[in-house]
Design a protein around this motif. Structure first.
Motif, PDB file in Angstrom:
ATOM      1  N   MET A   1       0.844  -1.171   0.000  1.00  0.00           N
ATOM      2  CA  MET A   1       0.000   0.000   0.000  1.00  0.00           C
ATOM      3  C   MET A   1       0.897   1.246   0.000  1.00  0.00           C
ATOM      4  SD  MET A   1      -2.920   1.076   2.829  1.00  0.00           S
ATOM      5  CE  MET A   1      -3.283  -0.634   3.092  1.00  0.00           C
ATOM      6  N   ASN A   2       0.631   2.132  -0.925  1.00  0.00           N
ATOM      7  CA  ASN A   2       1.392   3.374  -1.036  1.00  0.00           C
ATOM      8  C   ASN A   2       0.548   4.518  -0.467  1.00  0.00           C
ATOM      9  OD1 ASN A   2       3.256   5.304  -1.706  1.00  0.00           O
ATOM     10  ND2 ASN A   2       2.706   5.342  -3.877  1.00  0.00           N
ATOM     11  N   ILE A   3       1.027   5.158   0.602  1.00  0.00           N
ATOM     12  CA  ILE A   3       0.293   6.219   1.276  1.00  0.00           C
ATOM     13  C   ILE A   3       1.083   7.509   1.191  1.00  0.00           C
ATOM     14  CG2 ILE A   3      -0.711   6.954   3.471  1.00  0.00           C
ATOM     15  CD1 ILE A   3      -0.425   3.786   4.085  1.00  0.00           C
ATOM     16  N   LYS A   4       0.402   8.562   0.742  1.00  0.00           N
ATOM     17  CA  LYS A   4       1.031   9.874   0.674  1.00  0.00           C
ATOM     18  C   LYS A   4       0.190  10.857   1.468  1.00  0.00           C
ATOM     19  CE  LYS A   4       2.080   9.045  -4.114  1.00  0.00           C
ATOM     20  NZ  LYS A   4       1.553   9.362  -5.414  1.00  0.00           N
ATOM     21  N   PHE A   5       0.853  11.618   2.333  1.00  0.00           N
ATOM     22  CA  PHE A   5       0.182  12.698   3.031  1.00  0.00           C
ATOM     23  C   PHE A   5       0.014  13.835   2.033  1.00  0.00           C
ATOM     24  CE2 PHE A   5       0.624  16.635   5.649  1.00  0.00           C
ATOM     25  CZ  PHE A   5      -0.597  16.538   6.304  1.00  0.00           C
ATOM     26  N   ILE A   6      -1.224  14.201   1.745  1.00  0.00           N
ATOM     27  CA  ILE A   6      -1.483  15.262   0.773  1.00  0.00           C
ATOM     28  C   ILE A   6      -1.289  16.631   1.416  1.00  0.00           C
ATOM     29  CG2 ILE A   6      -3.218  16.326  -0.724  1.00  0.00           C
ATOM     30  CD1 ILE A   6      -4.463  13.545  -0.999  1.00  0.00           C
ATOM     31  N   GLY A   7      -1.854  16.779   2.618  1.00  0.00           N
ATOM     32  CA  GLY A   7      -1.712  18.059   3.291  1.00  0.00           C
ATOM     33  C   GLY A   7      -2.715  18.238   4.405  1.00  0.00           C
ATOM     34  N   SER A   8      -2.517  19.314   5.126  1.00  0.00           N
ATOM     35  CA  SER A   8      -3.372  19.687   6.245  1.00  0.00           C
ATOM     36  C   SER A   8      -4.036  21.010   5.874  1.00  0.00           C
ATOM     37  CB  SER A   8      -2.502  19.838   7.491  1.00  0.00           C
ATOM     38  OG  SER A   8      -3.285  20.073   8.608  1.00  0.00           O
ATOM     39  N   TYR A   9      -5.372  21.034   5.890  1.00  0.00           N
ATOM     40  CA  TYR A   9      -6.104  22.184   5.387  1.00  0.00           C
ATOM     41  C   TYR A   9      -7.040  22.742   6.457  1.00  0.00           C
ATOM     42  CZ  TYR A   9      -4.351  20.193   1.098  1.00  0.00           C
ATOM     43  OH  TYR A   9      -3.518  19.692   0.134  1.00  0.00           O
ATOM     44  N   SER A  10      -6.950  24.037   6.662  1.00  0.00           N
ATOM     45  CA  SER A  10      -7.812  24.667   7.661  1.00  0.00           C
ATOM     46  C   SER A  10      -9.042  25.285   7.029  1.00  0.00           C
ATOM     47  CB  SER A  10      -7.024  25.730   8.434  1.00  0.00           C
ATOM     48  OG  SER A  10      -6.530  26.707   7.542  1.00  0.00           O
ATOM     49  N   ASN A  11      -9.116  25.268   5.688  1.00  0.00           N
ATOM     50  CA  ASN A  11     -10.202  25.910   4.979  1.00  0.00           C
ATOM     51  C   ASN A  11     -10.623  25.015   3.820  1.00  0.00           C
ATOM     52  OD1 ASN A  11     -11.607  27.588   3.091  1.00  0.00           O
ATOM     53  ND2 ASN A  11     -10.775  29.374   4.152  1.00  0.00           N
ATOM     54  N   THR A  12     -11.906  24.820   3.638  1.00  0.00           N
ATOM     55  CA  THR A  12     -12.376  23.946   2.558  1.00  0.00           C
ATOM     56  C   THR A  12     -12.074  24.520   1.180  1.00  0.00           C
ATOM     57  OG1 THR A  12     -14.579  24.944   2.757  1.00  0.00           O
ATOM     58  CG2 THR A  12     -14.211  22.853   3.901  1.00  0.00           C
ATOM     59  N   ASP A  13     -11.935  25.834   1.095  1.00  0.00           N
ATOM     60  CA  ASP A  13     -11.630  26.448  -0.201  1.00  0.00           C
ATOM     61  C   ASP A  13     -10.241  26.082  -0.707  1.00  0.00           C
ATOM     62  OD1 ASP A  13     -14.100  27.689  -0.084  1.00  0.00           O
ATOM     63  OD2 ASP A  13     -13.283  29.555   0.738  1.00  0.00           O
ATOM     64  N   THR A  14      -9.355  25.663   0.184  1.00  0.00           N
ATOM     65  CA  THR A  14      -7.988  25.335  -0.224  1.00  0.00           C
ATOM     66  C   THR A  14      -7.785  23.837  -0.455  1.00  0.00           C
ATOM     67  OG1 THR A  14      -7.258  25.182   2.082  1.00  0.00           O
ATOM     68  CG2 THR A  14      -7.040  27.339   1.004  1.00  0.00           C
ATOM     69  N   LEU A  15      -8.816  23.027  -0.245  1.00  0.00           N
ATOM     70  CA  LEU A  15      -8.686  21.579  -0.461  1.00  0.00           C
ATOM     71  C   LEU A  15      -8.395  21.292  -1.928  1.00  0.00           C
ATOM     72  CD1 LEU A  15     -11.674  20.201   1.652  1.00  0.00           C
ATOM     73  CD2 LEU A  15      -9.241  19.825   2.093  1.00  0.00           C
TER      74      LEU A  15
END
Length: 185
Positions: A1-15
């Motif tokens: 299984m290949n897992i990548k952390f995409i990111g941490s987002y505090s706002n839905t507009d930046t997802l």
């Protein structure tokens, strides 16, 4: 299984706008969301803590370039200001209502504590807005007494998946069922 952390987002507009299905995990603070995600992927990718309210942003993980797991902030944590709490609720509602990639929301309930009013508020919100969700009891290995499970019938909760899962991240109980639902091998 290949897992990548995409990111941490505090706002839905930046997802990020991805084509992958998303499976999101939410529950009261300290319910074991991050531990359950780590058990599902068999790696320590989500940050765990004994301090309630540690996850304060939406953390996305790409699994095999096929699906996204979303670790959402917990709710019901009383040590944040009222304005921060309102901001978190608004962000959650925005995510749930405006994320077409969301395939299923897993609502985690600590089996030692049972359902609380904040959980019922989220369930009602999902039912009223047609957001597909599934109840997942966590920490079943630590349950001292049998907690009364909610008695839900699909006619009363049209957006709910009928099967209620019982899990333990520590003992790996129910993990394979979650992997099958999500499509992780």
């Amino acid at each position: 299984m290949n897992i990548k952390f995409i990111g941490s987002y505090s706002n839905t507009d930046t997802l990020p706008n991805t084509q992958f299905y998303e499976y999101a995990f939410i529950g009261r603070s300290n319910v074991g969301k991050s531990s359950l995600i780590n058990a599902i992927v068999s790696q320590n990718v989500a940050r765990t803590s004994n301090t309630p309210g540690r996850t304060q942003s939406m953390n996305l993980f790409n699994i095999d370039d096929k699906i996204i797991l979303v670790d959402l902030p917990g709710y019901g944590y009383s040590r944040v200001s009222k304005s921060v709490g309102i901001m978190w609720v608004n962000r959650l509602q925005n995510y749930l209502l405006n994320r077409p990639q969301l395939r299923r929301l897993f609502i985690l309930i600590d089996s030692r504590i049972g359902i609380k009013p904040a959980d019922l508020d989220l369930i009602d919100f999902c039912d009223n807005n047609g957001i597909c969700y599934q109840i997942v009891y966590t920490k079943t290995d630590k349950r001292i007494k049998q907690t009364e499970q909610i008695k839900i019938v699909s006619t009363e909760h049209p957006a709910m998946v009928d099967e209620i899962l019982e899990t333990s991240a520590e003992k790996k109980t129910g993990i394979e069922s979650l992997r099958n639902i999500i499509g992780i091998k």
